[in-house]
Design an enzyme around this catalytic site. Structure first.
Site, short mmCIF file in Angstrom:
data_model
loop_
_atom_site.label_atom_id
_atom_site.label_comp_id
_atom_site.label_asym_id
_atom_site.label_seq_id
_atom_site.Cartn_x
_atom_site.Cartn_y
_atom_site.Cartn_z
N LYS A 66 -4.71 -5.51 -3.57
CA LYS A 66 -3.36 -5.07 -2.93
C LYS A 66 -4.13 -4.60 -1.24
O LYS A 66 -3.23 -5.36 -0.24
CB LYS A 66 -2.84 -4.62 -3.22
N ASP A 102 6.39 -3.28 -3.24
CA ASP A 102 6.15 -1.81 -3.99
C ASP A 102 7.68 -0.63 -3.25
O ASP A 102 8.14 -0.55 -4.33
CB ASP A 102 4.89 -1.66 -3.73
#
Ligand code: ATR
Length: 276
Positions: A66, A102
Site C-alpha cells: 500500500k 480505506d
C-alpha cells in the site's frame, strides 16, 4: 472485451475481495473479472508497467504494497497522498491513478452502523501506528476530532507517524490507556491483535465512558476479543467487516461503471467465508 481487475498483495490467498467483486459482477451482469494475484515486493514496478500497457483496468493494492505502490502511480489523489498509502488504482489513457478508499470505508461503516458516532467529535483513541492506522487517523482528523491519541507498543513508531500525518495526534505507549481512556468517546483498534482470536493484555475497557463506541478494523473473527470484552461491559461496538465492504464500492464503480450495493446477502456471503 472482458474488463479485468485485480487485487495484488503478498500473501494474497486470504483476500476476501474477489468474493465481493465477483458477487457484484454477477449481480450486475457485467462482463468483467477480478482476480487475486500474488506479487512480490520486488515485482511491483513490473506489475505496474503491465497495467500501464493495458493488461488491466485497475484493481486493489493490499499488504505489503500500500505504501510503496504510491511511487509507481502517475497521479495520486490528494487524500491518498495525505494518508501516504493507496489501496485502489485505475488506468486511464495509459496513466495509473492511485487513490485510497480505506478512509471512505472506515467512515461509511461507522456512519451506517452507529449514526451518532461522531456527534461529540472531541477525543478518541487509536491503537496501533502501522500501515492500517494511517487512513483511520486521517479520517478521524477530517471528521473534526480535536484530540486523537495514538497508542502503540513501540512509542517511537507512534511518534513518527503522528509527526508525519500532521494533525491533533498525540503519541503514547499502550501503558497509558488507563490514564487517557476516560476522555475518549471512541476507541479504534488498527493493530493486528485480535486476528485469529489474539487479545490485548491489560487493557481495562471499564475506564472508557459508558457512552464510548469501540470498533476494530480486524474482521477475522468478526467479534474480536476486544469487541467481545467491550460488549460484555455494555459498550456499543461496530465490527470491521463493513469497512472492507464499503472500501470496495468506489473501486468497482470506477472500473466497471456501475455503483454496486452492499446487500445483506453479500454481507452474509463474506461472513460465511470468514467464519472459523
Ligand atoms: P499494518 O500495516 O497491518 O498496520 P504493521 O505496519 O505491521 O501492519 O502494524 C501492525 C501494528 O500492530 C503496529 O502498530 C504494531 O505495533 P509495533 O509498532 O509496536 O510493532 C501492532 N502490533 C502487532 N503485534 C502486536 C502485539 N503483539 N502487541 C502490540 N502491538 C502489536
Amino acid at each position: 472485451m472482458t474488463t479485468k481487475a485485480f487485487v495484488i498483495g503478498h500473501p494474497i490467498a486470504h483476500s476476501k475481495s474477489p468474493l465481493i467483486h465477483e458477487y457484484w459482477l454477477k449481480a450486475l451482469e457485467i462482463d468483467g473479472s477480478y482476480e487475486a494475484i500474488d506479487v512480490l515486493p520486488d515485482d511491483l514496478g513490473r506489475f505496474f508497467e503491465r497495467m500501464r500497457q493495458g493488461a488491466f483496468i485497475g484493481g486493489n493494492v493490499t499488504i505489503p504494497h500500500k505504501q510503496t505502490a504510491l511511487q509507481f502511480c502517475d497521479t495520486v489523489a490528494e487524500v491518498a497522498r495525505r494518508i501516504g498509502a493507496i489501496n485502489t488504482v485505475q488506468v486511464q489513457d495509459g496513466q495509473i491513478h492511485g487513490s485510497n478508499t480505506d478512509m471512505i470505508g472506515f467512515l461509511a461503516n461507522l456512519d451506517g452502523k452507529a449514526p451518532d458516532w461522531d456527534t461529540q467529535k472531541r477525543t478518541c483513541m487509536v491503537l496501533g501506528a502501522g500501515g492500517a492506522a494511517r487512513a483511520v487517523l486521517v479520517a478521524l482528523h477530517d471528521r473534526g476530532f480535536e484530540n486523537i491519541y495514538v497508542l502503540n507498543r513501540t512509542l517511537e513508531t507512534a511518534q513518527r507517524l503522528c509527526a508525519e500525518l500532521k494533525g491533533p495526534f498525540h503519541a503514547h505507549a499502550l501503558a497509558d490507556f488507563a490514564k487517557l481512556a476516560a476522555e475518549c468517546t471512541l476507541l479504534v483498534n488498527t493493530t493486528s491483535i485480535g486476528m485469529h482470536g489474539t487479545a490485548f493484555a491489560g487493557l481495562d475497557l471499564s475506564k472508557l465512558p459508558a457512552s464510548a463506541l469501540v470498533t476494530d478494523i480486524v474482521y477475522t473473527p468478526l467479534q474480536t476479543p476486544l469487541l467481545r470484552a467491550a460488549t460484555a461491559i455494555g459498550l456499543q461496538t461496530v465490527d470491521g467487516l463493513g469497512m472492507l465492504l464499503h472500501q470496495a464500492v468506489p473501486g468497482f464503480e470506477g472500473w466497471f461503471g456501475q455503483r454496486p450495493r452492499i446487500t445483506p446477502d453479500l454481507r452474509a456471503l463474506v461472513e460465511k467465508a470468514i467464519a472459523p
